[in-house]
Enzyme design. Sequence first.
Site, PDB file in Angstrom:
ATOM      1  N   GLU A   1      24.844 -93.203  30.709  1.00 24.56           N
ATOM      2  CA  GLU A   1      26.301 -93.235  30.904  1.00 24.56           C
ATOM      3  C   GLU A   1      26.943 -92.826  29.597  1.00 24.56           C
ATOM      4  O   GLU A   1      26.788 -93.515  28.582  1.00 24.56           O
ATOM      5  CB  GLU A   1      26.787 -94.623  31.336  1.00 24.56           C
ATOM      6  CG  GLU A   1      26.443 -94.951  32.774  1.00 24.56           C
ATOM      7  CD  GLU A   1      27.102 -96.223  33.295  1.00 24.56           C
ATOM      8  OE1 GLU A   1      28.196 -96.582  32.823  1.00 24.56           O
ATOM      9  OE2 GLU A   1      26.491 -96.851  34.187  1.00 24.56           O
TER      10      GLU A   1
ATOM     11  N   GLU B   1      23.248-102.244  33.049  1.00 23.07           N
ATOM     12  CA  GLU B   1      24.044-103.119  32.174  1.00 23.07           C
ATOM     13  C   GLU B   1      23.767-104.587  32.509  1.00 23.07           C
ATOM     14  O   GLU B   1      24.690-105.374  32.758  1.00 23.07           O
ATOM     15  CB  GLU B   1      25.538-102.768  32.252  1.00 23.07           C
ATOM     16  CG  GLU B   1      25.801-101.334  31.816  1.00 23.07           C
ATOM     17  CD  GLU B   1      27.259-100.974  31.570  1.00 23.07           C
ATOM     18  OE1 GLU B   1      28.143-101.794  31.867  1.00 23.07           O
ATOM     19  OE2 GLU B   1      27.510 -99.857  31.074  1.00 23.07           O
TER      20      GLU B   1
ATOM     21  N   GLN C   1      31.645 -89.379  35.162  1.00 20.35           N
ATOM     22  CA  GLN C   1      30.803 -89.258  36.324  1.00 20.35           C
ATOM     23  C   GLN C   1      31.002 -87.880  36.944  1.00 20.35           C
ATOM     24  O   GLN C   1      31.840 -87.124  36.487  1.00 20.35           O
ATOM     25  CB  GLN C   1      31.128 -90.361  37.316  1.00 20.35           C
ATOM     26  CG  GLN C   1      30.840 -91.759  36.768  1.00 20.35           C
ATOM     27  CD  GLN C   1      30.850 -92.847  37.845  1.00 20.35           C
ATOM     28  OE1 GLN C   1      30.975 -92.599  39.025  1.00 20.35           O
ATOM     29  NE2 GLN C   1      30.725 -94.086  37.390  1.00 20.35           N
TER      30      GLN C   1
HETATM   31  O1  AHR Z   1      30.970 -95.658  34.874  1.00 18.13           O
HETATM   32  C1  AHR Z   1      31.746 -96.780  35.175  1.00 18.13           C
HETATM   33  C2  AHR Z   1      31.063 -98.085  34.818  1.00 18.13           C
HETATM   34  O2  AHR Z   1      30.866 -98.166  33.444  1.00 18.13           O
HETATM   35  C3  AHR Z   1      29.684 -98.290  35.384  1.00 18.13           C
HETATM   36  O3  AHR Z   1      29.697 -98.769  36.672  1.00 18.13           O
HETATM   37  C4  AHR Z   1      29.113 -99.319  34.460  1.00 18.13           C
HETATM   38  O4  AHR Z   1      27.718 -99.241  34.360  1.00 18.13           O
HETATM   39  C5  AHR Z   1      29.808 -99.045  33.146  1.00 18.13           C
HETATM   40  O5  AHR Z   1      30.306-100.183  32.568  1.00 18.13           O
END
Ligand code: AHR
Length: 544
Positions: free
Chosen positions: A348, A213, A397
């Site tokens: 993600e 990001e 996650q």
């Molecule tokens: O997954 C949590 C956060 O979400 C990560 O650290 C970031 O890359 C995203 O904004």
Amino acid sequence: MYWEEQMLQMLARILRPVTRRRRLFGVAVIAAAGIAPAAAAESVALSVDASKAGAKIDRQIFGQFAEHLGTGIYEGVWVGPDSPIPNTRGIRSDVVTALKALDVPNVRWPGGCFADEYHWRKGVGPDRAVTLNPNWGGVTEPNTFGTHEFLDFVEQIGAEAFISVNVGSGTPQEAAEWLEYLTAAQPTTLAKERAANGHPAPYKIAYLGIGNESWDCGGNMTPEHYLSHLKAYSRFVRNFNPAQQQDPHRMLRIAVGPGGDGPRWTEWTDTVMKAWRGRSWSWDMEGLSLHNYTVVKWPPSYKSVGFGERDYAEILKSTLEMDGIIARHSAIMDKYDPEKKIALVVDEWGAWYAPLPGSKEGFLAQQNSLRDGVLAALNLNIFARHADRVRMANIAQMVNVLQTMILTDDEKMILTPTYHVFRMYVPFQDATFVPVSLDAGTYTHGSVTLPRVDAIAARDKAGKLWLAVANLDPNRPVTIEASLAGVTARSAAGETLTAPRVDSVNTFETPNVVAPKPIAAKVLGGAVALTLEPKSVTVVSVEP
Ligand code: AHR
């Protein structure tokens, strides 16, 4: 038993007047549990031609993401070798056993936003520096789980390593030295240090994330600014492992890509892909990342438990937007890369809800309900439909954070509905996509209208046909009448995941409220009939 039969007969009487119900099979198969009395098992016709092969559903789309965030690593994976919780070299054994059943293809680490403030040297050797984790609650970071511990963990679960290097606050030199430390076979000073720290052989690093990001927590860069970093990291951060110098073993480099939908993100994709098309010999990339959470609005405010049908419908509507987002970025990629050399890596994704009341700020702790199981299936189906371009993905996650597979509480561990869907989908790993046509019908709640049914099909390496079907409607069962061509069907059976409520969750006290149970289909004349419970995900294999 007598009571159950009476109940089934009663349900059959209730369901009898339903339209299209008898088209293929006469009396529909009725699953008794969880059906509201007024529910009606209408039919959805679906056809699968197994002779029409699509792209390979790359098993890497079932990847995981483990960031130093909350209790995702410390407690969730790492308890330390002296812990009373059973562990191997500090890594908890229950979590390893659970993850092995998912055939996890890769794990992305150490972040996330954490990655752009991570300095690998603090996490190797006997003396670990204690640092801070300013992104996630400002807690101390003991660095006891570092490079060797992560690579031990991925080896224990049988996954590939996906390392995100620090672009935001690091340098190409720092990242290059990390990769030399990890992968050099010759006796360089860094390779000797690795050996002294317990690993003489070079590690295999399959994937390299170049920043995270970078348009936001990774440095708030413009696409042009990021590109200048990308070119340097791509050139200088080398993998020296002798076993990774040829295709298909080479390390794949994944550039930071868009963070959603809209002009800001299409411009990002366009700028990076255009630069890639005009690249010189001295830099390259193999993947472009996409981050897209199901959140509806920021800050995340939808509850992860204790919600009703309105939230269920709104969240599923939001998650289905993944399809259009992928399609729009893929179309831009097609302009510059019609041969689809660059993978779109959704590294993600998942549901991001309001933090659980009482949880620590910045720990992103949330429950995981039946809704998340359905949501996971919908996203996996979308990735499979875009298998020619989406060749890797990482749910956010893995343990204790956001849409997690596993929840732990000290020595206790439970599996979430999302875990169960990932386990049920294992047969789709590296299977060949088979197109499905269906008239999905609709499910409406308030102003939200969704497809009632979502389905994919694939053939595994042995040629066996698999079907995954979700019934999004939380109130009505549905009978799937699947006509199959190009495959012989004698029987079909598998597993289904549902629960009494859309917000049913597993807890440490009641860990099996949402758990898969067996389901069998009727097969007649080569066609399969399967009655799906409301709000369910079902995976069946067709036996020749
Ligand atoms: O997954 C949590 C956060 O979400 C990560 O650290 C970031 O890359 C995203 O904004």
